[in-house]
Design an enzyme around this catalytic site. Structure first.
Site, PDB file in Angstrom:
ATOM      1  N   ARG A  13     -15.012  34.070  44.873  1.00 34.38           N
ATOM      2  CA  ARG A  13     -15.153  32.630  45.120  1.00 34.38           C
ATOM      3  C   ARG A  13     -13.847  31.896  44.754  1.00 34.38           C
ATOM      4  O   ARG A  13     -13.097  31.496  45.631  1.00 34.38           O
ATOM      5  CB  ARG A  13     -16.352  32.074  44.323  1.00 34.38           C
ATOM      6  CG  ARG A  13     -16.830  30.692  44.767  1.00 34.38           C
ATOM      7  CD  ARG A  13     -16.055  29.560  44.206  1.00 34.38           C
ATOM      8  NE  ARG A  13     -16.061  29.544  42.736  1.00 34.38           N
ATOM      9  CZ  ARG A  13     -15.275  28.761  42.007  1.00 34.38           C
ATOM     10  NH1 ARG A  13     -14.430  27.924  42.605  1.00 34.38           N
ATOM     11  NH2 ARG A  13     -15.304  28.790  40.685  1.00 34.38           N
ATOM     12  N   ASP A  14     -13.540  31.821  43.475  1.00 31.56           N
ATOM     13  CA  ASP A  14     -12.350  31.066  43.047  1.00 31.56           C
ATOM     14  C   ASP A  14     -11.086  31.718  43.611  1.00 31.56           C
ATOM     15  O   ASP A  14     -10.126  31.035  43.983  1.00 31.56           O
ATOM     16  CB  ASP A  14     -12.280  31.043  41.518  1.00 31.56           C
ATOM     17  CG  ASP A  14     -11.536  29.838  40.974  1.00 31.56           C
ATOM     18  OD1 ASP A  14     -11.092  29.010  41.769  1.00 31.56           O
ATOM     19  OD2 ASP A  14     -11.393  29.733  39.746  1.00 31.56           O
ATOM     20  N   HIS A 205     -13.577  29.425  31.326  1.00 30.12           N
ATOM     21  CA  HIS A 205     -12.914  29.789  32.587  1.00 30.12           C
ATOM     22  C   HIS A 205     -11.458  29.347  32.467  1.00 30.12           C
ATOM     23  O   HIS A 205     -11.172  28.151  32.458  1.00 30.12           O
ATOM     24  CB  HIS A 205     -13.654  29.049  33.710  1.00 30.12           C
ATOM     25  CG  HIS A 205     -13.077  29.158  35.076  1.00 30.12           C
ATOM     26  ND1 HIS A 205     -13.720  29.814  36.103  1.00 30.12           N
ATOM     27  CD2 HIS A 205     -11.939  28.664  35.620  1.00 30.12           C
ATOM     28  CE1 HIS A 205     -13.000  29.721  37.204  1.00 30.12           C
ATOM     29  NE2 HIS A 205     -11.915  29.024  36.939  1.00 30.12           N
ATOM     30  N   HIS A 207      -7.292  29.637  33.615  1.00 30.06           N
ATOM     31  CA  HIS A 207      -6.269  30.049  34.578  1.00 30.06           C
ATOM     32  C   HIS A 207      -5.008  30.388  33.790  1.00 30.06           C
ATOM     33  O   HIS A 207      -4.772  29.840  32.712  1.00 30.06           O
ATOM     34  CB  HIS A 207      -5.998  28.935  35.594  1.00 30.06           C
ATOM     35  CG  HIS A 207      -7.057  28.869  36.660  1.00 30.06           C
ATOM     36  ND1 HIS A 207      -6.815  29.171  37.975  1.00 30.06           N
ATOM     37  CD2 HIS A 207      -8.374  28.569  36.585  1.00 30.06           C
ATOM     38  CE1 HIS A 207      -7.929  29.040  38.666  1.00 30.06           C
ATOM     39  NE2 HIS A 207      -8.900  28.676  37.856  1.00 30.06           N
ATOM     40  N   CYS A 238      -7.182  26.617  43.018  1.00 27.94           N
ATOM     41  CA  CYS A 238      -8.193  25.699  43.552  1.00 27.94           C
ATOM     42  C   CYS A 238      -7.500  24.853  44.600  1.00 27.94           C
ATOM     43  O   CYS A 238      -6.493  24.199  44.315  1.00 27.94           O
ATOM     44  CB  CYS A 238      -8.783  24.811  42.465  1.00 27.94           C
ATOM     45  SG  CYS A 238      -9.834  23.509  43.136  1.00 27.94           S
ATOM     46  N   ASN A 247      -6.078  32.822  38.419  1.00 26.36           N
ATOM     47  CA  ASN A 247      -7.028  32.893  37.306  1.00 26.36           C
ATOM     48  C   ASN A 247      -6.561  33.931  36.295  1.00 26.36           C
ATOM     49  O   ASN A 247      -5.754  34.804  36.607  1.00 26.36           O
ATOM     50  CB  ASN A 247      -8.397  33.353  37.821  1.00 26.36           C
ATOM     51  CG  ASN A 247      -9.082  32.327  38.667  1.00 26.36           C
ATOM     52  OD1 ASN A 247      -8.553  31.920  39.690  1.00 26.36           O
ATOM     53  ND2 ASN A 247     -10.260  31.902  38.254  1.00 26.36           N
TER      54      ASN A 247
HETATM   55  N1  COA Z   1     -22.569  23.218  52.572  1.00 28.32           N
HETATM   56  C1  COA Z   1     -22.285  23.147  53.892  1.00 28.32           C
HETATM   57  N2  COA Z   1     -22.152  21.998  54.551  1.00 28.32           N
HETATM   58  C2  COA Z   1     -22.295  20.863  53.851  1.00 28.32           C
HETATM   59  C3  COA Z   1     -22.588  20.864  52.493  1.00 28.32           C
HETATM   60  C4  COA Z   1     -22.719  22.096  51.858  1.00 28.32           C
HETATM   61  N3  COA Z   1     -22.974  22.201  50.540  1.00 28.32           N
HETATM   62  N4  COA Z   1     -22.676  19.601  52.069  1.00 28.32           N
HETATM   63  C5  COA Z   1     -22.455  18.806  53.127  1.00 28.32           C
HETATM   64  N5  COA Z   1     -22.222  19.567  54.214  1.00 28.32           N
HETATM   65  C6  COA Z   1     -21.942  19.123  55.580  1.00 28.32           C
HETATM   66  C7  COA Z   1     -22.936  18.081  56.063  1.00 28.32           C
HETATM   67  O1  COA Z   1     -24.058  18.704  56.622  1.00 28.32           O
HETATM   68  C8  COA Z   1     -22.114  17.332  57.077  1.00 28.32           C
HETATM   69  O2  COA Z   1     -22.011  18.100  58.259  1.00 28.32           O
HETATM   70  P1  COA Z   1     -21.935  17.404  59.708  1.00 28.32           P
HETATM   71  O3  COA Z   1     -20.691  16.573  59.683  1.00 28.32           O
HETATM   72  O4  COA Z   1     -21.835  18.579  60.627  1.00 28.32           O
HETATM   73  O5  COA Z   1     -23.171  16.614  59.814  1.00 28.32           O
HETATM   74  C9  COA Z   1     -20.718  17.330  56.450  1.00 28.32           C
HETATM   75  O6  COA Z   1     -20.681  18.453  55.568  1.00 28.32           O
HETATM   76  C10 COA Z   1     -20.433  16.070  55.674  1.00 28.32           C
HETATM   77  O7  COA Z   1     -21.482  15.837  54.749  1.00 28.32           O
HETATM   78  P2  COA Z   1     -21.312  14.874  53.515  1.00 28.32           P
HETATM   79  O8  COA Z   1     -22.540  14.930  52.697  1.00 28.32           O
HETATM   80  O9  COA Z   1     -20.837  13.523  53.993  1.00 28.32           O
HETATM   81  O10 COA Z   1     -20.169  15.609  52.697  1.00 28.32           O
HETATM   82  P3  COA Z   1     -18.715  15.105  52.329  1.00 28.32           P
HETATM   83  O11 COA Z   1     -17.878  14.975  53.543  1.00 28.32           O
HETATM   84  O12 COA Z   1     -18.840  13.976  51.405  1.00 28.32           O
HETATM   85  O13 COA Z   1     -18.177  16.406  51.532  1.00 28.32           O
HETATM   86  C11 COA Z   1     -18.742  18.267  50.131  1.00 28.32           C
HETATM   87  C12 COA Z   1     -18.794  16.771  50.310  1.00 28.32           C
HETATM   88  C13 COA Z   1     -19.230  18.530  48.726  1.00 28.32           C
HETATM   89  C14 COA Z   1     -19.627  18.922  51.148  1.00 28.32           C
HETATM   90  C15 COA Z   1     -17.294  18.794  50.357  1.00 28.32           C
HETATM   91  O14 COA Z   1     -16.411  17.986  49.657  1.00 28.32           O
HETATM   92  C16 COA Z   1     -17.146  20.209  49.855  1.00 28.32           C
HETATM   93  O15 COA Z   1     -17.690  21.145  50.423  1.00 28.32           O
HETATM   94  N6  COA Z   1     -16.415  20.424  48.798  1.00 28.32           N
HETATM   95  C17 COA Z   1     -16.249  21.766  48.269  1.00 28.32           C
HETATM   96  C18 COA Z   1     -15.308  21.727  47.191  1.00 28.32           C
HETATM   97  C19 COA Z   1     -15.020  23.101  46.670  1.00 28.32           C
HETATM   98  O16 COA Z   1     -15.549  24.116  47.066  1.00 28.32           O
HETATM   99  N7  COA Z   1     -14.119  23.101  45.704  1.00 28.32           N
HETATM  100  C20 COA Z   1     -13.712  24.316  45.107  1.00 28.32           C
HETATM  101  C21 COA Z   1     -14.612  24.735  44.016  1.00 28.32           C
HETATM  102  S1  COA Z   1     -14.204  23.963  42.495  1.00 28.32           S
HETATM  103 ZN    ZN Z   2     -10.850  28.272  38.580  1.00 24.42          ZN
END
Ligand code: COA
Ligand code: ZN
Length: 307
Positions: A13-14, A205, A207, A238, A247
């Site tokens: 994942r990370d 955790h 890095h 990240c 990490n």
């Molecule tokens: N998994 C898959 N799709 C997701 C989702 C999830 N957990 N959460 C929201 N979505 C989709 C929605 O269905 C929507 O899809 P559409 O445009 O096809 O309808 C789209 O994403 C936007 O949804 P919204 O609720 O407005 O999300 P957002 O644009 O505010 O984004 C996150 C929020 C959390 C989904 C996004 O920022 C994200 O995935 N971040 C991940 C960060 C990450 O992994 N960081 C590293 C780990 S620390």
């Molecule tokens: Zn990390």
């Protein structure tokens, strides 16, 4: 009886989320199988996040269905919001980790929520996970320094940890997302926590961005922490934290704990082939500080076996 230290491998994942290239599901599966083969028993296998935000993690549900299901291996997945929780549940994942950051800007950049909203959503997801019989884990990210807001207040980290434990989290993972922590800073955050919660509720955790990850592990061990995240070969970073590099390498962590007399259930030399295989899959140079030495010991072991 020697103390047991739990190691949670976060490479799938990370590690993979920050790679320039996106591995296929087949390649991600291959990586996880190599980790299981090396004796690793707790693995963060992916995240249920927006594939637009993190294309490297697309298809995590499908990947979960293809994992070798062994009673001795715990797989967990990271979830940022309710949709992620629902997708993890549909896939049948038994352990979820929410990702709450300790600063306003980091929550905005990472999951598009304010700190207040992210805290409420994470707490609600912890409650749901417990009600549904899942293992519930909560990251407190940028727990020492934030790439946008600078040094993080230990009191905020302690307060968020409190809130996640109150909401039912089994474990709170204090995360040095950008590798800016030092051993004294680690003690400053962990010592007060160890006063009012069980140390087996806390994981760390780190890095290795500034080469202090193992020193930070030692400081955390001295505060009673017995669980750590690490990533095979030091793979990681990240994508939403400028400056975050690799990490803490699993092989460095296992080797140090082994040398100190802790049990991890993982044989340091067994990690050599896993590092080599992940290096082949990702195409970049991998390996923690100890890897070249471990590799030489592994070759000697192979030669001795072949005599
Ligand atoms: N998994 C898959 N799709 C997701 C989702 C999830 N957990 N959460 C929201 N979505 C989709 C929605 O269905 C929507 O899809 P559409 O445009 O096809 O309808 C789209 O994403 C936007 O949804 P919204 O609720 O407005 O999300 P957002 O644009 O505010 O984004 C996150 C929020 C959390 C989904 C996004 O920022 C994200 O995935 N971040 C991940 C960060 C990450 O992994 N960081 C590293 C780990 S620390
Ligand atoms: Zn990390």
């Amino acid at each position: 009886m020697r103390d047991f230290v739990k190691i949670n491998e976060v490479g799938p994942r990370d590690g993979l989320q920050s790679q320039g290239q996106t591995l296929s599901l087949e390649q991600r599966l291959h990586m996880i199988k190599a980790l299981v083969q090396a004796g690793i028993r707790a693995i963060e296998m992916g995240s249920f996040v927006s594939p637009r935000a993190v294309p490297q993690m697309a298809g995590t549900g499908e990947l979960f269905a293809r994992l070798p299901m062994l009673s001795e291996v715990d797989y967990s997945a990271l979830i940022p919001n309710l949709k992620g929780y629902q997708l993890a549940r549909e896939a049948g994942v038994g352990s979820v980790a929410v990702v709450l950051s300790a600063t306003e800007t980091m929550n905005q950049r990472n999951i598009n929520m304010s700190l207040t909203e992210a805290t409420a959503v994470s707490a609600e997801l912890m409650q749901r996970a417990k009600a549904d019989g899942l293992q519930a884990r909560a990251y407190v990210a940028v727990a020492f320094e934030c790439p946008f807001e600078g040094v993080t207040s230990p009191e905020v980290v302690q307060q968020l940890t409190h809130q996640m434990l109150d909401a039912g989290a089994d474990t709170v993972i204090i995360a040095d997302t950008i590798g800016a922590a030092n051993p004294l800073g680690v003690q400053r955050v962990l010592q007060p926590l160890a006063q009012w919660c069980e140390t087996d509720q806390i994981s760390c955790h780190f890095h290795d961005t500034r080469g202090m990850a193992l020193a930070n592990v030692l400081a955390a061990l001295q505060c009673g922490v017995r669980e750590f995240d690490s990533s095979i070969g030091g793979l990681g970073g990240c994508p939403f934290s400028p400056g975050a590099t690799g990490n803490l390498a699993t092989e460095d962590l296992v080797l140090m704990l082994d040398a100190m007399g802790y049990r991890t259930g993982i044989e340091p030399l067994a990690l050599v082939q896993a590092v080599q295989q992940v290096q082949q899959l990702t195409g970049g140079q991998l390996g923690g500080h100890s890897f070249r030495w471990l590799e030489r010991q592994w070759h000697k072991q192979q030669e001795a076996r072949n005599v």
